[in-house]
Scaffold this active site. Structure first.
Site, mmCIF file in Angstrom:
data_model
loop_
_atom_site.group_PDB
_atom_site.id
_atom_site.type_symbol
_atom_site.label_atom_id
_atom_site.label_comp_id
_atom_site.label_asym_id
_atom_site.label_seq_id
_atom_site.Cartn_x
_atom_site.Cartn_y
_atom_site.Cartn_z
ATOM 1 N N ARG A 193 45.232 45.289 20.890
ATOM 2 C CA ARG A 193 46.082 44.372 21.673
ATOM 3 C C ARG A 193 47.552 44.708 21.459
ATOM 4 O O ARG A 193 48.411 44.352 22.249
ATOM 5 C CB ARG A 193 45.778 42.905 21.323
ATOM 6 C CG ARG A 193 46.664 41.899 22.021
ATOM 7 C CD ARG A 193 46.115 40.450 22.057
ATOM 8 N NE ARG A 193 45.432 40.059 20.838
ATOM 9 C CZ ARG A 193 46.039 39.766 19.681
ATOM 10 N NH1 ARG A 193 47.354 39.824 19.587
ATOM 11 N NH2 ARG A 193 45.327 39.434 18.617
ATOM 12 N N TYR A 201 56.705 36.319 46.694
ATOM 13 C CA TYR A 201 55.261 36.294 46.497
ATOM 14 C C TYR A 201 54.845 34.890 46.058
ATOM 15 O O TYR A 201 55.407 34.347 45.099
ATOM 16 C CB TYR A 201 54.863 37.342 45.457
ATOM 17 C CG TYR A 201 53.398 37.306 45.144
ATOM 18 C CD1 TYR A 201 52.455 37.574 46.127
ATOM 19 C CD2 TYR A 201 52.951 36.976 43.876
ATOM 20 C CE1 TYR A 201 51.101 37.516 45.849
ATOM 21 C CE2 TYR A 201 51.603 36.924 43.585
ATOM 22 C CZ TYR A 201 50.684 37.193 44.581
ATOM 23 O OH TYR A 201 49.351 37.127 44.309
ATOM 24 N N ASP A 246 61.173 42.619 41.538
ATOM 25 C CA ASP A 246 59.769 42.898 41.815
ATOM 26 C C ASP A 246 59.758 44.024 42.851
ATOM 27 O O ASP A 246 60.080 43.811 44.025
ATOM 28 C CB ASP A 246 59.084 41.629 42.351
ATOM 29 C CG ASP A 246 57.592 41.836 42.630
ATOM 30 O OD1 ASP A 246 57.190 42.995 42.884
ATOM 31 O OD2 ASP A 246 56.837 40.844 42.609
ATOM 32 N N LYS A 248 48.649 47.050 43.696
ATOM 33 C CA LYS A 248 48.942 47.375 45.094
ATOM 34 C C LYS A 248 49.128 48.891 45.275
ATOM 35 O O LYS A 248 48.190 49.636 45.063
ATOM 36 C CB LYS A 248 50.157 46.569 45.546
ATOM 37 C CG LYS A 248 50.089 45.080 45.168
ATOM 38 C CD LYS A 248 48.979 44.320 45.865
ATOM 39 C CE LYS A 248 48.775 42.914 45.319
ATOM 40 N NZ LYS A 248 49.946 42.054 45.298
HETATM 41 C C1 PLP Z 1 50.324 40.947 44.608
HETATM 42 C C2 PLP Z 1 51.724 40.742 44.210
HETATM 43 C C3 PLP Z 1 52.023 40.198 42.957
HETATM 44 C C4 PLP Z 1 50.950 39.738 41.982
HETATM 45 O O1 PLP Z 1 50.258 40.793 41.426
HETATM 46 P P1 PLP Z 1 48.731 40.688 40.861
HETATM 47 O O2 PLP Z 1 48.462 42.071 40.425
HETATM 48 O O3 PLP Z 1 47.887 40.212 42.011
HETATM 49 O O4 PLP Z 1 48.738 39.702 39.751
HETATM 50 C C5 PLP Z 1 53.354 40.079 42.625
HETATM 51 N N1 PLP Z 1 54.344 40.445 43.470
HETATM 52 C C6 PLP Z 1 54.082 40.948 44.692
HETATM 53 C C7 PLP Z 1 55.217 41.340 45.574
HETATM 54 C C8 PLP Z 1 52.768 41.120 45.097
HETATM 55 O O5 PLP Z 1 52.523 41.611 46.326
#
Ligand code: PLP
Length: 388
Positions: A56, A109, A183, A208
């Site tokens: 961890r 998001y 992000d 993604k």
């Molecule tokens: C999908 C997404 C997230 C969250 O990510 P997960 O891997 O689903 O926890 C955060 N920011 C954006 C812009 C996203 O498209």
């Protein structure tokens, strides 16, 4: 690091880094780093920095992916991988001291917003939500007193595709002493490098485009601040939001083809955006690559690509229609009606079907994540689903 530049010292381009960073390069070494399936390590005595003690705390399965993520974002320090994008986002939000003010997009998001609003409801943070494409509003919020603790930026925003003046806002935040988190999930490191534009921390939902095959959920963080990295690493260790070795391997395998996938996705998205913009069955097409898009000029200045996500509102008699939007989702055959984005397969959904979607997102808005299929097949399917 040997893998990051050519023998004559020329730094490798991002498409090359995606393939070569974090890869073993020595004689007799495997071409791919192995997956280490262990929860603990042989270790006696007091731990020294760099020791492997418990999986961890550190895990060799994360190392090549963390090195690659850092290389792609232009960071000196290794990245940090997490069990999901939200785990990375929760870690980054923990940088705000109790009672601190967070400036964030009014439509980012949805789960990021939900997390921030939950913390606001508990009195943990103060939240200032605004339209990040409105630079005057952001600059005023950054200059407010008492000084905000954190500026949370998404650009282009999910799913409105609003484009902020990223370099100007990050520069202003730095001058005001406000920590910034970007992000960068939509732009990917190939489209934009927020650290070079002045960000303190970059977060990714690696689920993604980075992993790219809709087969893992993972998150990542990159920062060049040793203090912030140590805090974020410590948070991961005590909160335990870690990733498994197999997921880390799959995500890195996905990253290896990021340049090809992203290039094709962006090219396909540009074609579909142009066709939708000229189609009476669609209105309010949002894609920064369209010359008519309000974010186009800005995106052209600070982004290397316009991305593979677009949005539009299916129309009936020239007006946005929720019924038509639902019809599109129900009628597609090649496109997958689903939530998520960034995979090789094209996905679409009406975002407001989620109860926690910000109300700034129009009810009929359909978000398209454009994959790497043949663009004419994608268009034929969409054209048929839009009906007459
Ligand atoms: C999908 C997404 C997230 C969250 O990510 P997960 O891997 O689903 O926890 C955060 N920011 C954006 C812009 C996203 O498209």
């Amino acid at each position: 690091m040997k893998a990051l530049r050519s023998p004559d010292g020329t730094p490798y381009a991002p498409a090359t880094l995606a393939v070569t960073a974090g890869r073993p390069h020595g004689q007799n070494q495997p071409v791919n780093s192995p997956i280490t399936l262990t929860s603990t390590f042989h270790h006696a005595g007091t731990a020294q920095p760099g020791d492997s003690v418990y999986a961890r705390f550190s895990n060799p399965s994360w190392d090549p992916l963390e090195a690659t993520l850092a290389a792609l974002e232009g960071a000196e320090l290794p990245g940090l991988v997490y069990g999901s994008g939200m785990a990375a986002i929760a870690a980054a939000l923990s940088l705000v001291p109790d009672g601190g003010t967070v400036i964030a997009p009014r439509a980012c998001y949805n789960t990021t917003l939900t997390l921030m609003q939950q913390q606001e409801a508990k009195g943990r943070v103060r939240l200032v939500l605004l339209d990040v494409s409105d630079s005057d509003a952001v600059l005023a919020a950054l200059a407010a007193s008492p000084a905000p603790a954190l500026f949370w930026l998404e650009s282009p925003t999910n799913p409105l595709l609003e484009v902020a003046d990223v370099p100007a806002l990050l520069t202003a935040a730095r001058a005001a002493g406000v920590t910034t988190v970007v992000d960068n999930t939509f732009a990917t490191p190939l489209g934009m490098n927020p650290l070079a534009l002045g960000a303190d921390v970059v977060v990714h939902s690696m689920t993604k485009f980075l992993a790219g095959h809709s087969d893992v959920i993972m998150g990542g963080i990159v920062t060049d601040s040793p203090e912030l990295r140590a805090t974020l690493h410590g948070y991961r260790t005590v909160h335990g939001a870690i990733s498994g070795g197999l997921d880390s391997y799959l995500a890195l395998r996905g990253v290896r083809t990021l340049a090809l996938r992203f290039e094709r996705g962006c090219a396909n998205a540009a074609v579909l955006a142009e066709r939708l913009a000229a189609d009476p069955r669609a209105c309010n097409v949002r894609y920064p690559g369209l010359e008519t898009d309000p974010g186009h000029a800005r995106a052209a200045q600070h982004m290397r690509a316009f991305g593979a996500v677009l949005a539009f509102e299916p129309a009936r008699a020239g007006q946005p229609s929720v019924e038509r939007a639902e019809q599109v989702s129900a009628s597609v055959a090649l496109w997958t009606p689903a939530t998520s984005l960034g995979g090789v397969e094209s996905i679409l959904e009406r975002r407001r079907r989620h109860a926690n979607e910000p109300l700034a997102v129009p009810e009929a808005l359909v978000r398209l994540s454009v994959g790497i299929e043949d663009v004419e097949d994608l268009w034929r399917d969409l054209d048929r689903a839009l009906g007459s």
